[in-house]
Design a protein around this motif. Structure first.
Motif, PDB file in Angstrom:
ATOM      1  N   TRP A 205      11.317   4.996  -4.777  1.00 17.41           N
ATOM      2  CA  TRP A 205      10.506   3.914  -4.196  1.00 17.41           C
ATOM      3  C   TRP A 205       9.796   4.380  -2.938  1.00 17.41           C
ATOM      4  O   TRP A 205       8.668   3.983  -2.658  1.00 17.41           O
ATOM      5  N   GLY A 206      10.446   5.236  -2.158  1.00 21.18           N
ATOM      6  CA  GLY A 206       9.804   5.783  -0.964  1.00 21.18           C
ATOM      7  C   GLY A 206       8.580   6.625  -1.315  1.00 21.18           C
ATOM      8  O   GLY A 206       7.537   6.531  -0.668  1.00 21.18           O
ATOM      9  N   ILE A 207       8.698   7.422  -2.358  1.00 19.38           N
ATOM     10  CA  ILE A 207       7.570   8.245  -2.811  1.00 19.38           C
ATOM     11  C   ILE A 207       6.445   7.365  -3.348  1.00 19.38           C
ATOM     12  O   ILE A 207       5.270   7.571  -3.018  1.00 19.38           O
ATOM     13  N   ILE A 208       6.820   6.377  -4.156  1.00 21.14           N
ATOM     14  CA  ILE A 208       5.818   5.445  -4.696  1.00 21.14           C
ATOM     15  C   ILE A 208       5.113   4.729  -3.553  1.00 21.14           C
ATOM     16  O   ILE A 208       3.888   4.581  -3.555  1.00 21.14           O
ATOM     17  N   TYR A 209       5.884   4.287  -2.563  1.00 22.79           N
ATOM     18  CA  TYR A 209       5.293   3.598  -1.413  1.00 22.79           C
ATOM     19  C   TYR A 209       4.323   4.511  -0.674  1.00 22.79           C
ATOM     20  O   TYR A 209       3.212   4.105  -0.317  1.00 22.79           O
TER      21      TYR A 209
ATOM     22  N   ILE B  67       2.613   7.089  -1.728  1.00 21.39           N
ATOM     23  CA  ILE B  67       1.391   7.286  -2.516  1.00 21.39           C
ATOM     24  C   ILE B  67       0.531   6.028  -2.476  1.00 21.39           C
ATOM     25  O   ILE B  67      -0.674   6.093  -2.228  1.00 21.39           O
ATOM     26  N   TRP B  68       1.130   4.859  -2.711  1.00 19.74           N
ATOM     27  CA  TRP B  68       0.391   3.598  -2.676  1.00 19.74           C
ATOM     28  C   TRP B  68      -0.237   3.382  -1.300  1.00 19.74           C
ATOM     29  O   TRP B  68      -1.406   3.016  -1.190  1.00 19.74           O
ATOM     30  N   TYR B  69       0.545   3.604  -0.254  1.00 22.13           N
ATOM     31  CA  TYR B  69       0.056   3.373   1.102  1.00 22.13           C
ATOM     32  C   TYR B  69      -1.138   4.269   1.413  1.00 22.13           C
ATOM     33  O   TYR B  69      -2.149   3.813   1.925  1.00 22.13           O
ATOM     34  N   MET B  70      -1.011   5.547   1.113  1.00 22.17           N
ATOM     35  CA  MET B  70      -2.075   6.495   1.440  1.00 22.17           C
ATOM     36  C   MET B  70      -3.341   6.269   0.614  1.00 22.17           C
ATOM     37  O   MET B  70      -4.442   6.423   1.120  1.00 22.17           O
ATOM     38  N   ILE B  71      -3.189   5.908  -0.637  1.00 27.98           N
ATOM     39  CA  ILE B  71      -4.360   5.759  -1.505  1.00 27.98           C
ATOM     40  C   ILE B  71      -4.946   4.352  -1.441  1.00 27.98           C
ATOM     41  O   ILE B  71      -6.148   4.179  -1.270  1.00 27.98           O
ATOM     42  N   VAL B  72      -4.127   3.331  -1.540  1.00 31.19           N
ATOM     43  CA  VAL B  72      -4.638   1.966  -1.644  1.00 31.19           C
ATOM     44  C   VAL B  72      -4.789   1.297  -0.279  1.00 31.19           C
ATOM     45  O   VAL B  72      -5.897   0.921   0.121  1.00 31.19           O
ATOM     46  N   ALA B  73      -3.694   1.132   0.441  1.00 33.33           N
ATOM     47  CA  ALA B  73      -3.720   0.365   1.699  1.00 33.33           C
ATOM     48  C   ALA B  73      -4.632   0.999   2.736  1.00 33.33           C
ATOM     49  O   ALA B  73      -5.449   0.313   3.359  1.00 33.33           O
ATOM     50  N   GLU B  74      -4.498   2.284   2.945  1.00 35.22           N
ATOM     51  CA  GLU B  74      -5.316   2.967   3.942  1.00 35.22           C
ATOM     52  C   GLU B  74      -6.799   2.938   3.566  1.00 35.22           C
ATOM     53  O   GLU B  74      -7.644   2.678   4.418  1.00 35.22           O
TER      54      GLU B  74
END
Length: 161
Positions: free
Chosen positions: A60-64, A66-73
């Motif tokens: 979940w940390g890895i998924i987070y 990746i999601w944070y860097m690609i989507v949220a940012e």
């Protein structure tokens, strides 16, 4: 010895990622640094080895990440760029309820908000965060939570609670 292994493992992975090298010198140096960090601070950082070594939490940390860097940012950078160019913003500080319980989860949520362009956590207590927001669309705490940190909390719960 509680917490030494997960702390050392995280320190080693972080060291290798930041150096960007898998050369023997870097691997050995990273291992030495990781063991030192694990021995020095592992018992203070990890309260329960079983939770820290749970591979599902690491996944979940890895998924987070990746999601944070690609989507949220990406979404936040585009939003702030548009607001900067157009001058269309309404800054203010909003009160946002926080539902995560552990200090690690709260820290992840607060850091994620602060590191995302357009928002900065200026204060945090057990129940609320106070967020300086570039474009206040609502002062209603629950609505602000949905817009600012709902996704961050979802991942924080899976990783740390």
């Amino acid at each position: 010895m509680r917490g030494v292994i997960p702390t050392a493992l995280l320190a080693f992975i972080t060291y290798i990622l930041f150096t960007g090298s898998a050369e023997p010198f870097d691997l050995v140096t990273g291992l030495i640094v990781a063991i030192g960090v694990g021995l020095l601070v592992g018992k203070y950082l990890v309260k329960e080895d079983a939770k820290a070594l749970n591979p599902v939490r690491w996944l979940w940390g890895i998924i987070y990440f990746i999601w944070y860097m690609i989507v949220a940012e990406t979404k936040s950078h585009i939003d702030v760029m548009i607001r900067t160019i157009t001058g269309n913003y309404n800054p203010g500080i909003v009160k946002v309820p926080i539902d995560v319980k552990t200090d690690y989860a709260k820290t992840l949520v607060a850091n994620s908000i602060t590191n995302t362009p357009g928002t900065v956590v200026v204060d945090l207590d057990d129940e609320y965060m106070y967020v300086n927001w570039i474009n206040v669309t609502t002062t209603e705490p629950e609505k602000a939570k949905k817009e600012i940190c709902e996704d961050f909390e979802k991942y924080a719960k899976r990783i740390f609670e």
